[in-house]
Design a protein around this motif. Structure first.
Motif, PDB file in Angstrom:
ATOM      1  N   GLU A   1       0.846  -1.199   0.000  1.00 55.78           N
ATOM      2  CA  GLU A   1       0.000   0.000   0.000  1.00 55.78           C
ATOM      3  C   GLU A   1       0.877   1.242   0.000  1.00 55.78           C
ATOM      4  O   GLU A   1       1.868   1.300   0.713  1.00 55.78           O
ATOM      5  CB  GLU A   1      -0.864   0.036   1.272  1.00 55.78           C
TER       6      GLU A   1
ATOM      7  N   THR B   1       0.326   3.901   1.376  1.00 53.88           N
ATOM      8  CA  THR B   1       0.261   4.635   2.641  1.00 53.88           C
ATOM      9  C   THR B   1       1.358   4.172   3.606  1.00 53.88           C
ATOM     10  O   THR B   1       1.637   4.833   4.594  1.00 53.88           O
ATOM     11  CB  THR B   1      -1.111   4.447   3.324  1.00 53.88           C
TER      12      THR B   1
ATOM     13  N   ASN C   1       5.696  10.911  -1.863  1.00 51.91           N
ATOM     14  CA  ASN C   1       5.198   9.565  -1.609  1.00 51.91           C
ATOM     15  C   ASN C   1       6.184   8.671  -0.859  1.00 51.91           C
ATOM     16  O   ASN C   1       5.905   7.502  -0.629  1.00 51.91           O
ATOM     17  CB  ASN C   1       4.707   8.886  -2.899  1.00 51.91           C
TER      18      ASN C   1
ATOM     19  N   GLU D   1       2.396   9.537   6.441  1.00 53.57           N
ATOM     20  CA  GLU D   1       1.242  10.432   6.606  1.00 53.57           C
ATOM     21  C   GLU D   1       1.428  11.427   7.744  1.00 53.57           C
ATOM     22  O   GLU D   1       0.884  12.523   7.720  1.00 53.57           O
ATOM     23  CB  GLU D   1      -0.028   9.606   6.835  1.00 53.57           C
TER      24      GLU D   1
END
Length: 190
Positions: free
Chosen positions: A52, A54, A102, A106
């Motif tokens: 993922e 994230t 990226n 977060e």
């Protein structure tokens, strides 16, 4: 030996500068890497690992100058930890800059490890940029302890396999310590 390292640095650099992905030995385990400032290359690594986007990855640097290029503010305790560490140590620090969005977590942190291992060090010296480093496995599978344990899927997915240390066995990944700019310290992995 240094001639072999120089050849591999040259080959890896040519791949990375064109947005490619390398499979390479680090100071800990085999890693998948690319230019930490190239968001498209980082996307390819997420795809290769089936991970993922994230989930964050770490970057390697080759010294204080590169560390300060990635982080404007580095807590004093970070340098103390690095000076006292007897094994490779990854620090998670606040507010990275000059890297692709990226690769940043977060919570606006980034894991970073300063390496002295000759191949990685010389490659970053040539790149003049930090190098993404994530273990050479499909997400959720065990981290390979040697080149022989790396899945064919990973090997086929990268653009270049560094021809060094294929017989080396890595016993474990780095220690991970999270440091905040207000001096909170949390050990993530010993």
């Amino acid at each position: 030996m240094s001639e072999v390292i120089n050849t591999e640095v040259h080959n890896a650099f040519e791949v990375i500068k064109n947005g490619g992905i390398i499979l390479y030995p680090t100071d800990t385990v085999w890693g998948i890497g690319c230019d930490a400032t190239n968001p498209e290359a980082i996307k390819k690594i997420f795809a290769i690992k089936q991970r993922e986007e994230t989930k964050s990855m770490i970057v390697l640097t080759n010294g204080e100058r590169m560390m300060y290029n990635v982080f404007n503010e580095i807590p004093e305790v970070a340098w103390q930890i690095l000076d006292l560490s007897e094994k490779p140590t990854t620090l998670i620090l606040d507010n990275p800059r000059n890297v692709a969005e990226n690769v940043i977590a977060e919570d606006k942190t980034l894991g970073v490890r300063m390496v002295k291992e000759p191949f990685c060090y010389k490659l970053m010296e040539r790149m003049k940029k930090p190098l993404v480093s994530t273990s050479a496995n499909i997400s959720g599978e065990p981290t390979p302890k040697s080149f022989k344990e790396i899945s064919p899927e990973i090997i086929k997915g990268v653009d270049y396999v560094v021809n060094l240390h294929h017989d080396k066995i890595c016993d474990k990944p780095s220690t991970i310590i999270k440091l905040t700019n207000d001096s909170q310290v949390k050990i993530i992995r010993k």
